[in-house]
Design a protein around this motif. Structure first.
Motif, PDB file in Angstrom:
ATOM      1  N   GLU A   1     -25.535  -2.734  33.097  1.00  0.00           N
ATOM      2  CA  GLU A   1     -24.929  -1.860  34.081  1.00  0.00           C
ATOM      3  C   GLU A   1     -24.776  -0.427  33.572  1.00  0.00           C
ATOM      4  OE1 GLU A   1     -21.301  -3.614  35.228  1.00  0.00           O
ATOM      5  OE2 GLU A   1     -22.202  -5.232  36.388  1.00  0.00           O
ATOM      6  N   THR A   2     -24.527  -0.306  32.266  1.00  0.00           N
ATOM      7  CA  THR A   2     -24.257   1.022  31.725  1.00  0.00           C
ATOM      8  C   THR A   2     -25.456   1.628  31.021  1.00  0.00           C
ATOM      9  OG1 THR A   2     -23.387   0.011  29.704  1.00  0.00           O
ATOM     10  CG2 THR A   2     -21.808   0.537  31.443  1.00  0.00           C
ATOM     11  N   CYS A   3     -26.502   0.808  30.749  1.00  0.00           N
ATOM     12  CA  CYS A   3     -27.689   1.312  30.050  1.00  0.00           C
ATOM     13  C   CYS A   3     -28.672   1.872  31.080  1.00  0.00           C
ATOM     14  CB  CYS A   3     -28.327   0.192  29.243  1.00  0.00           C
ATOM     15  SG  CYS A   3     -29.719   0.756  28.242  1.00  0.00           S
ATOM     16  N   SER A   4     -29.188   3.061  30.824  1.00  0.00           N
ATOM     17  CA  SER A   4     -30.071   3.723  31.769  1.00  0.00           C
ATOM     18  C   SER A   4     -31.474   3.877  31.185  1.00  0.00           C
ATOM     19  CB  SER A   4     -29.511   5.094  32.159  1.00  0.00           C
ATOM     20  OG  SER A   4     -29.465   5.925  31.005  1.00  0.00           O
TER      21      SER A   4
ATOM     22  N   GLU B   1     -33.126   6.611  31.068  1.00  0.00           N
ATOM     23  CA  GLU B   1     -33.204   7.822  30.251  1.00  0.00           C
ATOM     24  C   GLU B   1     -32.836   7.575  28.806  1.00  0.00           C
ATOM     25  OE1 GLU B   1     -31.834   7.520  33.150  1.00  0.00           O
ATOM     26  OE2 GLU B   1     -33.073   8.802  34.450  1.00  0.00           O
ATOM     27  N   ARG B   2     -31.817   6.705  28.569  1.00  0.00           N
ATOM     28  CA  ARG B   2     -31.401   6.430  27.203  1.00  0.00           C
ATOM     29  C   ARG B   2     -32.510   5.706  26.435  1.00  0.00           C
ATOM     30  NH1 ARG B   2     -27.945   9.299  25.650  1.00  0.00           N
ATOM     31  NH2 ARG B   2     -26.445   8.692  27.255  1.00  0.00           N
TER      32      ARG B   2
ATOM     33  N   THR C   1     -34.384  -3.428  31.926  1.00  0.00           N
ATOM     34  CA  THR C   1     -33.592  -2.445  32.659  1.00  0.00           C
ATOM     35  C   THR C   1     -34.234  -2.115  34.004  1.00  0.00           C
ATOM     36  OG1 THR C   1     -32.828  -1.504  30.563  1.00  0.00           O
ATOM     37  CG2 THR C   1     -32.581  -0.145  32.536  1.00  0.00           C
TER      38      THR C   1
ATOM     39  N   LEU D   1     -32.554  -2.699  37.669  1.00  0.00           N
ATOM     40  CA  LEU D   1     -32.355  -1.605  38.609  1.00  0.00           C
ATOM     41  C   LEU D   1     -32.995  -1.898  39.961  1.00  0.00           C
ATOM     42  CD1 LEU D   1     -32.938   1.482  36.289  1.00  0.00           C
ATOM     43  CD2 LEU D   1     -30.762   0.696  37.225  1.00  0.00           C
TER      44      LEU D   1
ATOM     45  N   PRO E   1     -35.576   2.984  42.011  1.00  0.00           N
ATOM     46  CA  PRO E   1     -34.994   3.530  40.763  1.00  0.00           C
ATOM     47  C   PRO E   1     -35.797   3.213  39.517  1.00  0.00           C
ATOM     48  CG  PRO E   1     -33.731   1.645  41.537  1.00  0.00           C
ATOM     49  CD  PRO E   1     -34.703   1.974  42.631  1.00  0.00           C
ATOM     50  N   ASP E   2     -36.719   2.269  39.586  1.00  0.00           N
ATOM     51  CA  ASP E   2     -37.513   1.956  38.395  1.00  0.00           C
ATOM     52  C   ASP E   2     -38.786   2.795  38.315  1.00  0.00           C
ATOM     53  OD1 ASP E   2     -38.854   0.846  40.517  1.00  0.00           O
ATOM     54  OD2 ASP E   2     -39.462  -0.962  39.435  1.00  0.00           O
TER      55      ASP E   2
END
Length: 1095
Positions: free
Chosen positions: A14-17, A19-20, A109, A113, A135-136
Motif C-alpha cells: 500500500e505504501t510502496c510506489s 517511483e521508489r 507492485t 496497483l 496506474p501501472d
C-alpha cells in the motif's frame, strides 16, 4: 517455474510506489547520476568496484532512509518466496540477484496497483472525456530505466553461463560484454547452472506482466531461449566440474523444457523462428583473419533441437508465413523493413534458401504427403499478400517453393499445388461433370475473385518462375482451351488479365514440343475437337468489379436461334483473328510458320477429296445411318471453311518473316506443289493455283539463285522437293512450268553446281513482282544491281555464322528471302534531281491499268510526287485531277482511297483551282454523279478542310453554302455527309463564323427536329457536339446569340428523340455545355503575381 509468486503483505504494497522501486534500480545502474554509460569501461577492477559501490549504496538507503523501509520489507518478503540465492563471493551475481529481486518487486507492485484501480465514469460534458490511464503504465523514461536493468540482468546473469556454441558469445557483442565475461567468477557458489536457472526463472516470472513481458521478449528472447535450451536439453554427461544433473533436479529440467515450448507458442512466431535460426547457427564460415564467425559452432544436440523446434513452427497454422517472415523481416521485409525492402527483393539466394527449407519434409512429419498437405495451402497464400513491402518477396519465395516441390515431388505437387490453383479452370471444361445443382441458368461457376486469382497465380508460377518442368507443362495442357477462350473474351474490352493470359499462352506454346504446340493451336482454331475446351453451357461475363466470371448461360429460345447462330459465327471469326494475333508474337521461334504450313497441308487434303463426297444426298430422317453420314458431311464442310478462313487471316496478318529457316520454306513449297498436283488429278486447275505454283517455284529459284547461302545439309532438305517437281514436270500442262520444274530438279541435284538460265529468270521475275511500280527497264537494271549487293552482304554475314548447327536463318534486316532494297520505293528519280518524262508517262498509263495492284501503285506514286512538289508532275495538274476523279468511281477500296489522297494533295497545292471544281461536283445532282462518288468527294473535302487549317477562312463562303445546300439533298447519306463536313468546318472557323452562325443554327435545329432519317438527325446533333468541343471556352463569345437556341434543341432531343444514339450525342453536348458554363461563371483561381514596371 514461471508460476506467479504469492502476493505479499498488503501493508507493504500500500505504501510502496513505482517511483521508489525505479529509483532503487537507477541507484544500481547510475552511481553519482552519471548515467549507465559510465559503466562502459574496460578495467576489470573498476567494474567490480563500481558494482560493489552500487550495492553498498542501496543497502545504506534501506538502512538509513525511512522512506525506503517499505521497499526493504517488500524485497525481503519476496526474497523468501522466490528462493533466490543472494549471498555469493562473486560480486556480479550479488548485483544480479539484487536486481532480480527489485524487478519482482516492480512486477508485484504493478499488479497490486492494477487490482486496486477503479476509475470513475468520465463526464462527457468536460474536456477530460478520455479514459483514465492505468496506474501501472510506465512512462518513456521509466521504460528506458527498465530496459537498462534488463540489459544488465541478461548480460550478468544469463550470457556468462551459456556454454560455448549456445547463443552469441558476449565478447562478440560489445566491449563491455567482453569485460563481463572475464570478471564473472564461476568457481564460487552458487553454481553456474543454478545461476542461469534462477535468472531465467525470475525473468519469466516478471514477463507475466504484459508491459514488462513486452520489454523482455522484444530484446532478450533469444538469450532466455538459449538458457532454457541449455538447462532443459543439454546432455548431463559432460566433462564439467559438477555435472548438470547434480546441480538441477530432473523436475527442474523438465520444467525448463515445458517452459521453452510454452514461450515459443506465445511469442510472435517470426521472432521465435529468427532466434531459433540464430541458435541453430550454420556451418563455420572462414573469415579473412582466420577466425570463424561467432566462435564455436553450435553443438550437435542444439542443432537437432532447433531443427525440431523450427519444424514444429513450420507445421503449425500459418507456420509457413512465420518462417518466411522470420528470415526476411530482419533483411527489409515486413514491419522491420524500410528502404532496404527493394534491395531485399533482388536477393534471390535468400529466397531460394527459404524455398529449399519449405520444400524439405522434416523428420518428425508422419509422411511427406501429410506434410505437403498441411503446408501447400499456406504456400499458395503467399501469392496473395497485398502489402507492397512483402508481396514481391513472398511471391518470389512462393514461386521458388512451388517449382522446387514440383521438381522433387511431382505427384504431390500436382495433387496439392497445381490442382487447387487450376481448379477454377477445370471446373468449366467440356470434359468436367457439372453437378445438377449448378446447371440452373445464371449460376456462377467461377467467381470474379477466383478467376482473377487463378490467372495471377498461374502467371507467377509458370511465366515468372519460367521452369518448364514436365509436371507443370502437363498440368496446364488440359486447360489451354479455356485459357484461350478467356483471352479471346478479354480482347473484346478492357481487362487487367488480358496481358496475363497472353503471356501464359505464349510461354506454354514456346515451352511445348513443336508437335504438341501445333496440336494446341489446332484446338484453339477448332480443328481438333478432342482438345479440351470451354464447356458448351458455360460463358464468360464481365463482373461488377471489372473482372470476369464464368456462369451457366441462359437457355436459347426459338426466337433467339438466329441471334445465337450469328453470335456463334462471330465468335468463331473473332477466335481466328485472336489466334492470328497470338501467332504474330510466335514468328521468331518458328511456331507461326509451322502452323501456317499445317494449314496449307490441310488445304491440300481438302483439294484431294473426291467431288462425289461433297455432292452427297440430302438428309433423310428415316435412316440413322443417313443422319450420321449427313452429320459427318456437315462437319467436314465446316472444317473446310474453317481452314480457308484460317489461311486467309494468316495471310493477311502475318508478315513476310513468318518462315525462319530453310526447312519451313521447303515445307511451304512442298505443300503448294502437292496441292497443285492434287488439283491436276481432279482436273480442277485454276488461275489462282497456277499463280501460286509459279510463286512457290520462283521462291525455290530465288534460294538457288544466291539470295541465301545454302549448305550441304540444306540441299538435303531441298531434295525432298525432287519427286514433286518431277511429277509437276510430267503432268502440268504449261510448258514453261514444266521446263522450270526440270531445271530446278537439276540445280538441286547438283547442289547448285549447274543452273540454267530459266532458274535465274524465274528468280529475277519473283523479285520484281515484289514491287509492281518498277516497269522501266532502267529501273529494273538498277534494282538488280542493288539486289546483288544486298545479297552479297547477306552471304558474307552467313559465312561468318557457318559454324552454327542450326538451319540457315532467313530473318535478315530485310524481308524474308527478298532483299530490303528491292522492296523499297525507287529513289532513282530523287538522286537524278527530277522525274524523267518516260517514267512519268509510264506511271500515267499505269493509272488506267486493268490490274488493280498496278493501278493502285501508280496512284500512290503520283501522290508521292505531288507531295514532293515535283515540277513536271505539277504542270499536269488538270490531267492528274481528271485521273484521280475517274479513279474515285472505282469499286476497289485501295484504288479509290489512293485517288482521294491524290485529290486532297493536289488541292493543297492549288486550292483555288481544285476546290471550286470539287464543290461543284459535290453539289451536283445524283443524275450526273453516283451517290457513292459524291460521298467520296465529300471525304476529299473533309481532308482539304483539315489540311487548310487557318487558311480555310478564305474559302468560308463557298464551303459553307455548299454544305448547307447539301443538308436539303434528297439523298439521306449526302445530307449526313454534308452535316459532318459542316461540323468539321465550324470547328476550324471559330470567330470567323460571324453572322453565318445563325444560318448554321437554324439548319441544325430544323434537321434535328424534322428530318425523317435517324442517321441525319444523329449527324446534326453530332455537329453541335463538335461545335462546342472545338470552340471550348470561346463558345460564350462565338455563339452568344444562339447558345440559348442550341440548349433548347439539346433538351428537346434528350426528352423527345426516340433514337438512343441521338440522345447520347445530345447528352454529351449538354455535358460539354455544362462544363463550359461552369468555367465561365466560376473561373479557376490562379495564384499569380503581376509585376508592373512604372514609367
Amino acid at each position: 517455474m514461471a508460476a506467479r509468486e504469492q502476493t505479499v503483505g498488503g501493508g507493504a504494497l500500500e505504501t510502496c510506489s513505482l517511483e521508489r522501486i525505479l529509483e532503487a534500480l537507477k541507484l544500481l545502474l547510475s552511481p553519482g547520476g552519471s548515467g549507465s554509460s559510465s559503466l562502459q569501461i574496460t578495467k576489470h577492477d573498476v567494474l567490480l568496484a563500481t558494482l560493489k559501490s552500487n550495492l553498498s549504496a542501496l543497502e545504506d538507503k534501506f538502512l538509513k532512509d525511512p522512506h525506503w523501509k517499505q521497499l526493504k520489507l517488500l524485497r525481503d518478503e519476496i526474497a523468501k518466496k522466490a528462493e533466490c540465492p543472494q549471498n555469493s563471493m562473486d560480486i556480479t551475481w550479488s548485483f544480479t540477484s539484487q536486481t532480480l529481486l527489485l524487478l519482482l518487486c516492480l512486477k508485484e507492485t504493478m499488479i497490486h496497483l492494477t487490482a486496486d484501480f477503479n476509475p470513475g465514469k468520465p463526464n462527457p460534458r468536460t474536456p477530460e472525456v478520455a479514459p483514465a490511464l492505468s496506474p501501472d503504465t510506465l512512462s518513456i523514461s521509466q521504460q528506458k530505466t527498465v530496459q537498462s536493468v534488463l540489459q544488465f540482468v541478461v548480460t550478468l546473469g544469463v550470457c556468462p553461463y551459456l556454454i560455448p556454441g549456445v547463443g552469441v558469445p558476449l565478447r562478440y557483442r560489445t566491449d563491455f560484454g567482453a569485460v563481463v565475461q572475464d570478471v564473472v567468477c564461476l568457481d564460487v557458489a552458487p553454481d553456474a547452472a543454478r545461476r542461469l536457472y534462477t535468472s531465467c526463472r525470475v525473468l519469466l516470472n516478471v514477463a507475466q506482466h504484459t508491459s514488462l513481458g513486452n520489454l523482455i521478449f522484444c530484446r532478450h528472447f533469444g538469450d532466455i531461449a538459449a538458457g532454457l535450451c541449455q538447462l532443459g536439453f543439454c546432455p548431463t554427461k559432460r566433462k564439467a566440474v559438477k555435472p548438470l544433473d547434480e546441480v538441477l533436479k530432473e523436475e527442474e529440467r523438465a520444467l525448463c523444457r515445458g517452459t521453452l515450448k510454452n514461450i515459443l507458442d506465445q511469442v510472435y512466431q517470426p521472432l521465435a523462428v529468427r532466434e531459433l535460426l540464430i541458435l541453430q547457427g550454420g556451418p563455420p564460415q572462414s573469415c579473412t583473419d582466420g577466425k570463424t564467425q561467432f566462435g564455436s559452432r553450435a553443438p550437435a544436440w542444439l542443432r537437432r533441437l532447433c531443427g525440431q523446434l523450427l519444424s514444429e513452427r513450420l507445421m503449425k497454422p500459418c507456420g509457413v508465413q512465420a518462417v518466411v517472415r522470420g528470415i526476411l523481416e530482419g533483411a527489409g521485409a515486413g514491419a522491420a523493413g524500410g528502404s532496404d525492402a527493394e534491395v531485399m527483393a533482388t536477393d534471390w539466394k535468400k529466397c531460394d534458401l527459404i524455398a529449399k527449407i519449405l520444400a524439405s519434409c522434416p523428420q518428425q512429419s508422419l509422411s511427406p504427403e501429410s506434410y505437403y498437405k498441411d503446408i501447400c495451402p499456406q504456400i499458395l497464400d503467399l501469392f496473395h499478400f497485398q502489402d507492397k513491402l512483402t508481396a514481391r518477396q513472398f511471391q518470389r519465395v512462393a514461386t521458388t517453393t512451388f517449382i522446387t516441390i514440383s521438381r522433387e515431388c511431382p505427384q504431390l505437387a500436382a495433387k496439392y499445388l497445381l490442382q487447387p490453383v487450376l481448379a477454377p479452370l477445370h471446373r468449366c471444361l467440356n470434359t468436367a461433370e457439372i453437378p445438377e445443382r449448378d446447371m440452373v441458368p445464371g449460376t456462377v461457376l467461377v467467381t470474379e475473385e477466383e478467376l482473377s486469382r487463378c490467372i495471377e497465380d498461374v502467371f507467377k508460377v509458370f511465366v515468372i518462375g519460367n521452369e518448364p518442368l514436365t509436371v507443370l507443362v502437363d498440368s496446364l495442357l488440359p486447360v489451354l482451351g479455356v485459357l484461350f477462350s478467356l483471352y479471346c473474351f478479354t480482347k473484346q474490352s478492357v481487362s487487367h488479365i488480358r496481358s496475363l493470359c497472353q503471356e501464359i499462352l505464349l510461354w506454354i506454346l514456346e515451352k511445348l514440343e513443336r508437335k504438341k504446340a501445333v496440336a494446341s493451336l489446332k484446338g484453339f482454331a477448332g480443328l481438333d475437337k478432342s482438345v479440351p475446351s470451354l464447356h458448351s453451357l458455360c460463358q464468360f461475363r464481365v463482373a461488377s468489379q471489372g473482372g470476369i466470371m464464368i456462369l451457366i448461360q441462359e437457355t436459347i429460345c426459338e426466337e433467339d436461334e438466329d441471334e445465337a447462330l450469328y453470335q456463334k459465327v462471330s465468335s468463331e471469326q473473332c477466335q481466328v483473328e485472336h489466334l492470328s494475333d497470338l501467332l504474330s508474337h510466335c514468328q521468331e521461334c518458328g511456331l507461326a510458320g509451322d502452323f501456317f504450313i499445317f494449314c496449307l497441308k490441310e488445304l491440300t487434303q481438302v483439294a484431294m477429296e473426291n467431288e462425289t463426297e461433297v455432292k452427297s444426298q440430302p438428309f433423310s430422317s428415316k435412316s440413322l445411318l443417313e443422319f450420321e453420314q449427313h452429320h459427318s458431311l456437315v462437319e467436314g464442310q465446316e472444317r473446310k471453311l474453317l481452314i480457308l478462313q484460317l489461311i486467309t487471316v494468316l495471310c493477311e496478318r502475318m508478315s513476310e518473316q513468318i518462315f525462319t529457316n530453310i526447312t519451313q520454306v521447303v515445307d511451304f513449297v512442298s505443300a503448294t506443289l502437292q496441292r497443285a498436283c492434287a488439283s491436276l488429278a481432279h482436273q480442277a486447275e485454276s488461275t489462282v493455283e497456277s499463280q501460286t505454283l509459279s510463286m512457290s517455284m520462283g521462291l525455290v529459284a530465288v534460294m538457288l539463285g544466291g539470295a541465301v547461302q545454302l549448305k550441304s545439309s540444306e540441299f538435303a532438305v531441298l531434295k525432298q522437293l525432287m519427286p514433286l517437281l518431277e511429277k509437276v514436270s510430267n503432268t502440268y500442262p504449261d510448258p514453261v512450268i514444266q521446263e522450270l520444274a526440270v531445271d530446278l530438279r537439276i540445280t538441286i541435284a547438283t547442289h547448285g553446281a549447274f543452273s540454267t538460265e530459266a532458274v535465274s529468270v524465274a528468280a529475277q521475275s519473283t523479285l520484281n513482282k515484289k514491287n509492281p511500280e518498277r516497269k522501266i527497264e532502267g529501273q529494273q537494271q538498277t534494282n538488280c544491281e542493288r539486289s546483288t549487293d544486298v545479297t552479297n552482304s547477306c552471304l558474307k554475314q552467313q559465312d561468318s555464322n557457318e559454324e552454327s548447327s542450326h538451319p540457315t536463318d532467313l530473318k535478315y534486316n530485310n524481308a524474308s528471302l527478298i532483299p530490303q532494297e528491292v522492296n523499297e520505293p525507287s529513289t532513282t528519280s530523287q538522286k537524278s534531281g527530277g522525274v524523267l518524262p518516260e517514267e512519268l508517262q509510264e506511271i500515267l498509263l499505269s493509272a488506267y491499268d486493268p490490274q488493280i495492284p498496278t493501278r493502285a501503285a501508280a496512284l500512290r506514286t503520283l501522290c508521292r510526287w505531288i507531295e514532293q512538289r515535283e515540277g513536271k508532275v505539277l504542270e499536269m495538274q488538270e490531267k492528274l485531277l481528271k485521273i484521280f476523279l475517274e479513279n474515285l468511281e472505282h469499286e476497289d477500296t485501295f484504288v479509290y482511297l489512293s485517288a482521294i489522297q491524290g485529290v486532297a494533295l493536289l488541292s493543297d497545292v492549288y486550292p483555288e483551282k481544285i476546290l471550286l471544281s470539287l464543290l461543284a461536283q459535290y453539289d451536283s445532282s445524283k443524275d450526273k454523279h453516283s451517290p457513292e462518288t459524291r460521298m467520296k468527294v465529300g471525304e476529299v473535302l473533309m481532308r482539304i478542310v483539315r489540311a487548310l487549317g487557318d487558311m480555310v477562312s478564305k474559302y468560308r463562303e463557298p464551303l459553307m453554302n455548299t454544305f448547307l445546300r447539301g443538308t436539303r439533298d434528297p439523298d439521306s447519306a449526302h445530307r449526313a455527309s454534308s452535316l459532318s463536313n459542316l461540323g468539321e468546318l465550324c470547328q476550324r472557323l471559330d470567330f470567323l463564323l460571324g453572322s453565318m452562325v445563325h444560318e448554321v443554327t437554324t439548319c441544325l435545329i430544323a434537321v434535328a427536329k424534322t428530318d425523317p432519317e435517324v442517321q441525319v438527325r444523329r449527324a446534326a446533333i453530332h455537329v453541335v457536339v463538335l461545335l462546342l468541343r472545338g470552340l471550348s471556352q470561346k463558345t460564350t463569345e462565338v455563339l452568344r446569340d444562339v447558345l440559348k437556341d442550341l440548349y433548347h434543341l439539346l433538351k428537346h432531343v434528350v426528352h423527345l428523340e426516340p433514337d438512343e444514339v441521338a440522345k447520347l450525342h445530345a447528352q454529351l453536348a449538354l455535358e460539354e455545355l455544362d462544363e463550359i458554363m461552369r468555367n465561365f461563371l466560376f473561373p479557376p483561381q490562379k495564384l499569380e503575381k503581376k509585376i508592373v514596371v512604372l514609367p
